[in-house]
Motif scaffolding. Structure first.
Motif, PDB file in Angstrom:
ATOM      1  N   GLN A   1      -0.780   9.566   5.133  1.00  0.00           N
ATOM      2  CA  GLN A   1      -0.468  10.977   4.950  1.00  0.00           C
ATOM      3  C   GLN A   1       0.761  11.198   5.814  1.00  0.00           C
ATOM      4  OE1 GLN A   1      -2.290  13.941   3.292  1.00  0.00           O
ATOM      5  NE2 GLN A   1      -0.121  14.311   3.576  1.00  0.00           N
TER       6      GLN A   1
ATOM      7  N   THR B   1       0.868  -1.186   0.000  1.00  0.00           N
ATOM      8  CA  THR B   1       0.000   0.000   0.000  1.00  0.00           C
ATOM      9  C   THR B   1       0.902   1.233   0.000  1.00  0.00           C
ATOM     10  OG1 THR B   1      -0.164   0.345   2.376  1.00  0.00           O
ATOM     11  CG2 THR B   1      -1.696  -1.276   1.410  1.00  0.00           C
ATOM     12  N   GLY B   2       0.452   2.275  -0.670  1.00  0.00           N
ATOM     13  CA  GLY B   2       1.299   3.463  -0.764  1.00  0.00           C
ATOM     14  C   GLY B   2       2.538   3.205  -1.611  1.00  0.00           C
TER      15      GLY B   2
ATOM     16  N   ASP C   1      -2.495   2.469  -4.379  1.00  0.00           N
ATOM     17  CA  ASP C   1      -2.124   3.860  -4.095  1.00  0.00           C
ATOM     18  C   ASP C   1      -3.156   4.762  -4.765  1.00  0.00           C
ATOM     19  OD1 ASP C   1       0.986   5.200  -3.361  1.00  0.00           O
ATOM     20  OD2 ASP C   1      -0.645   6.490  -4.080  1.00  0.00           O
TER      21      ASP C   1
ATOM     22  N   GLY D   1       4.528   5.814  -3.576  1.00  0.00           N
ATOM     23  CA  GLY D   1       5.250   6.832  -2.809  1.00  0.00           C
ATOM     24  C   GLY D   1       6.737   6.517  -2.734  1.00  0.00           C
TER      25      GLY D   1
ATOM     26  N   GLN E   1       2.384   0.902   3.647  1.00  0.00           N
ATOM     27  CA  GLN E   1       3.110   2.189   3.671  1.00  0.00           C
ATOM     28  C   GLN E   1       2.176   3.383   3.473  1.00  0.00           C
ATOM     29  OE1 GLN E   1       6.656   1.628   4.022  1.00  0.00           O
ATOM     30  NE2 GLN E   1       5.798  -0.422   4.207  1.00  0.00           N
ATOM     31  N   ALA E   2       0.966   3.136   2.948  1.00  0.00           N
ATOM     32  CA  ALA E   2       0.079   4.261   2.602  1.00  0.00           C
ATOM     33  C   ALA E   2      -0.214   5.092   3.842  1.00  0.00           C
ATOM     34  CB  ALA E   2      -1.221   3.737   2.001  1.00  0.00           C
TER      35      ALA E   2
ATOM     36  N   ASN F   1      -4.385   7.552   8.152  1.00  0.00           N
ATOM     37  CA  ASN F   1      -3.362   6.732   8.814  1.00  0.00           C
ATOM     38  C   ASN F   1      -3.957   5.689   9.765  1.00  0.00           C
ATOM     39  OD1 ASN F   1      -1.880   8.597   7.442  1.00  0.00           O
ATOM     40  ND2 ASN F   1      -0.656   9.296   9.172  1.00  0.00           N
TER      41      ASN F   1
ATOM     42  N   LYS G   1       5.319  10.397  -8.564  1.00  0.00           N
ATOM     43  CA  LYS G   1       4.722   9.064  -8.347  1.00  0.00           C
ATOM     44  C   LYS G   1       4.665   8.291  -9.664  1.00  0.00           C
ATOM     45  CE  LYS G   1       2.459  10.566  -4.237  1.00  0.00           C
ATOM     46  NZ  LYS G   1       1.292  10.952  -3.506  1.00  0.00           N
TER      47      LYS G   1
END
Ligand code: NAD
Length: 327
Positions: free
Chosen positions: A88, A5-6, A30, A9, A85-86, A105, A41
């Motif tokens: 803010q 995830t994320g 993402d 980034g 990892q996702a 988060n 990105k």
């Protein structure tokens, strides 16, 4: 399949590309959040796609939101490992908008954990942060140090990390939380001090240090972060644990500015600006637990890591520098 995830980034992108290069099948979730320019990105996604074109691994991007519980459940159901990892990221944004940070988060993490509860996922690895510690009672921080975050971002990371631990204890979801300490490297968020200092020195402008520059940090090079995460594909030794992932050395911000200045434009002076709200005074990692449990040993010191980042910056200056200048 590995779900990152994320993964469009900075850190998630490096994890995704490295897993693909190692022959793994990777799915990235993402939402290409426009918090900082999405061009960076797109380039991060291209690097991972390139790795898939060049090797045995595969890469798929799912554009979606970690707050979408159904989507997360579908993806986690097929994932052997989840690297969550996702988020803010960033202390300053959180000071401006605490609720948004909490929403992404904490809710996002709960979606991942709920999905993992109902699936055979072998491990959920959560990207936590040194910002959970807040004011130091002693340094370096070991994992037993009290957690009193001084920013909404730190609070959100601590809340999410607590859910990670509780889901491990209550529902037998195998989880590991890695507390990253100030990560830097190619394609890092352009609003970080290192990119800002490099950009200013490249343009013959003195770097501006917030406050007196005595704040200390473990600047951790991205390659060390990738190595720590990759170990978790191979071992269950860290399940249920919280581990500091930091650097070989701890430097103050003024020294960081001097290292960058000396490398690029030795004649420049260093200037000072107003201190920013929510910034921790000192962070310093004791990484001995990660060493014992995972065999983690940071390899890059500030001079070698900054040197690698500057080399990358020079090669990518044309597109990266405008992002730094406008952030
Ligand atoms: P980043 O902002 O570059 O990456 C985060 C990614 O998450 C972005 O691509 C963004 O589009 C995505 N994202 C944001 N909200 C989303 C949502 N609602 N749904 C789906 N995707 C979403 O940040 P980073 O520096 O790569 O940080 C990665 C993780 O590591 C974060 O969890 C951060 O809190 C943590 N961390 C980073 C550092 C650091 O120094 N960079 C230090 C400690 C912890």
């Amino acid at each position: 399949m590995i779900l990152v995830t994320g993964g469009a980034g900075f850190i998630g992108g490096h994890l995704a590309a490295s897993f693909v290069s190692a022959g793994r099948d990777v799915v990235v979730l993402d939402n290409l959040d426009p918090f900082y320019d999405t061009d960076i990105k797109r380039r991060t996604i291209d690097v991972a796609r390139q790795a898939a074109d060049n090797g045995d691994g595969s890469y798929e991007l799912v554009e979606g939101d970690v707050r979408d519980a159904d989507l997360v459940a579908d993806l986690v159901a097929d994932a052997q490992f989840v690297f969550h990892q996702a988020a803010q990221a960033g202390v300053r944004t959180s000071v401006k908008n605490p609720r948004r940070v909490d929403d992404i988060n904490v809710e996002g993490t709960l979606n991942v954990l709920d999905a993992a509860r109902d699936s055979p996922t072998e491990r959920v690895v959560f990207a936590s942060s040194s910002s959970v510690y807040g004011k130091p009672s002693y340094l370096p921080y070991d994992e037993e140090h009290p957690t009193t975050p001084v920013s909404p971002y730190g609070v959100s990371k601590l809340a999410a990390e607590s859910y990670v631990r509780v889901y491990g204890d209550l529902y037998d979801v195998p989880t590991v939380a890695l507390r990253y300490f100030t990560v830097y490297g190619p394609r890092m968020r352009p609003n970080m001090a290192i990119s800002n200092f490099v950009s200013r020195c490249m343009n013959d402008e003195p770097p501006v240090v917030y406050g007196d520059g005595s704040q200390t940090r473990d600047f951790t090079y991205i390659a060390d972060i990738v190595r720590a995460n990759a170990k978790l594909l191979e071992t269950d030794a860290a399940d249920g644990e919280v581990l500091n992932i930091g650097s070989t050395d701890n430097v103050d911000i003024r020294t960081l500015a001097e290292v960058i200045r000396d490398e690029i434009a030795p004649d420049l002076s260093i200037e000072h600006g107003e201190r920013q709200a929510g910034d921790a005074e000192h962070t310093h990692a004791d990484v001995s637990k990660a060493g014992d449990v995972l065999g983690y040993e940071p390899t890059e010191d500030i001079r070698s890591g900054v040197g690698e980042f500057i080399d990358w910056y020079r090669k990518n200056r044309e597109w990266y520098e405008p992002l730094v200048r406008s952030s």
